[in-house]
Write a protein that holds these residues in place. Sequence first.
Motif, PDB file in Angstrom:
ATOM      1  N   GLU A 112      -5.180   3.985  -6.880  1.00  0.00           N
ATOM      2  CA  GLU A 112      -5.358   4.421  -8.268  1.00  0.00           C
ATOM      3  C   GLU A 112      -6.389   5.543  -8.347  1.00  0.00           C
ATOM      4  O   GLU A 112      -6.206   6.517  -9.088  1.00  0.00           O
ATOM      5  N   MET A 130       0.129  -1.320  -2.514  1.00  0.00           N
ATOM      6  CA  MET A 130      -0.252  -1.912  -3.800  1.00  0.00           C
ATOM      7  C   MET A 130      -0.076  -3.427  -3.674  1.00  0.00           C
ATOM      8  O   MET A 130       0.987  -3.968  -3.994  1.00  0.00           O
ATOM      9  N   GLY A 143      -3.104   2.803 -12.581  1.00  0.00           N
ATOM     10  CA  GLY A 143      -1.993   3.023 -11.663  1.00  0.00           C
ATOM     11  C   GLY A 143      -0.625   2.915 -12.291  1.00  0.00           C
ATOM     12  O   GLY A 143       0.314   3.599 -11.873  1.00  0.00           O
ATOM     13  N   SER A 144      -0.482   2.054 -13.307  1.00  0.00           N
ATOM     14  CA  SER A 144       0.832   1.895 -13.933  1.00  0.00           C
ATOM     15  C   SER A 144       1.304   3.195 -14.563  1.00  0.00           C
ATOM     16  O   SER A 144       2.511   3.425 -14.701  1.00  0.00           O
ATOM     17  N   ILE A 147       0.263   6.408 -10.867  1.00  0.00           N
ATOM     18  CA  ILE A 147       1.062   6.254  -9.648  1.00  0.00           C
ATOM     19  C   ILE A 147       2.544   6.294  -9.988  1.00  0.00           C
ATOM     20  O   ILE A 147       3.349   6.891  -9.261  1.00  0.00           O
ATOM     21  N   SER A 148       2.910   5.684 -11.120  1.00  0.00           N
ATOM     22  CA  SER A 148       4.317   5.733 -11.542  1.00  0.00           C
ATOM     23  C   SER A 148       4.784   7.161 -11.772  1.00  0.00           C
ATOM     24  O   SER A 148       5.939   7.500 -11.499  1.00  0.00           O
ATOM     25  N   ARG A 155       9.910   2.772  -7.796  1.00  0.00           N
ATOM     26  CA  ARG A 155       9.274   2.669  -6.478  1.00  0.00           C
ATOM     27  C   ARG A 155       7.987   1.857  -6.561  1.00  0.00           C
ATOM     28  O   ARG A 155       7.695   1.041  -5.679  1.00  0.00           O
ATOM     29  N   MET A 156       7.203   2.070  -7.613  1.00  0.00           N
ATOM     30  CA  MET A 156       5.961   1.311  -7.743  1.00  0.00           C
ATOM     31  C   MET A 156       6.246  -0.173  -7.946  1.00  0.00           C
ATOM     32  O   MET A 156       5.530  -1.031  -7.416  1.00  0.00           O
ATOM     33  N   THR A 157       7.275  -0.482  -8.706  1.00  0.00           N
ATOM     34  CA  THR A 157       7.661  -1.879  -8.899  1.00  0.00           C
ATOM     35  C   THR A 157       7.948  -2.544  -7.563  1.00  0.00           C
ATOM     36  O   THR A 157       7.474  -3.655  -7.275  1.00  0.00           O
ATOM     37  N   LEU A 176       2.776  10.679  -2.790  1.00  0.00           N
ATOM     38  CA  LEU A 176       1.428  10.117  -2.821  1.00  0.00           C
ATOM     39  C   LEU A 176       0.416  11.069  -2.192  1.00  0.00           C
ATOM     40  O   LEU A 176      -0.781  10.979  -2.467  1.00  0.00           O
TER      41      LEU A 176
END
Length: 256
Positions: A112, A130, A143-144, A147-148, A155-157, A176
Motif C-alpha cells: 500500500e 497481500m 490499497g483497495s 492497488i486496484s 487481480r487484487m481480489t 506493481l
Amino acid sequence: MTHTDVVRITRRDGIAHLTLNRPDKRNALNDDLIATLDAFFSAVDDSIRAIIISGAGGHFSSGLDLSQHVAREPLQVMAHSRNWHRVMALLAQSPRPVIAAMTGAVMGGGLELAATCHVRVAEETVRFQMPEGMRGIFVGGGGSVRISRLIGADRMTEMMLTGRSYSGAEGERLGLAHHCVSEGHALAKAFELAENIVRNSPTINAFIIQALAQIATMPPEAGLYAESLTAALSQSGPDAEEGLRAFLEKRAPVFR
C-alpha cells in the motif's frame, strides 16, 4: 525507537532518501513510522526536488505491524485506517516525485505504501503479496483504491483470497513496478531516476503528478478541460520559456 530512529533521512543534491529502519521487523509499519512519514511529508524542505523510499535490512516492508493491533474496537480501527489514508495521501499528492526502491518483502501495508509512490523500482527477488485474507483482516491503508487502480480489482481480489505472491518481474508486468532490476540494484536505479527527475521543472513535475491523478477520476470532457487548463498554465510560464530557449540553443535547460 523514537520517530527519528524508525526512518533514516539523508539529503543529497536535491534528493531526500528515506530508509525505513526496522530491519528486525522487516520494516513493518508501526505508528511511530507512520508519524515520521507524516512529519516529513508535511514539511518538505524547498531544496528537495525528489524523494526516494527504501527499506533497511533487505526488505522494503512486510506490512502492518500486527503486534500493535491485537485488540482494538471497531471505531479505533477505523480511526487508525483514516489516519493512514491521510498520511498516504501526503505521499501520493506530493508535488515532489516519490520513488520506491523495493527489495525483499513488499507485502500488505508495505505494498500500500509503495502504491502511493509515483515511480516504483523492484528487484527481481521482490515478493509482492497481500496476505490480509490469511490474517483475518482487510486492507486499511488505501490499497483497495490504489492497488486496484494499478492491477485491477479482479487481480487484487485473487491476491487477497489466495495469498498469492509475485516476483519483481511478474510485478513489473502487472503494473506493481515500473522497473525491474537484478538483486542489489534497486537503490542505484532509484537514484539514477531521481537524478534525471530533479533536472525537470519542479512546477511541471507537480503538474504531472497532481493533474494526471485528478484527470484520471474525471469524466472525459472535464478531464480534457483540465488538461487544457494545465497546458495553458505550464506553457505560459518561465519554465516553458527556458525549456524552449535551451532546445533552440542546444543545451540542457536550467529550471529554478
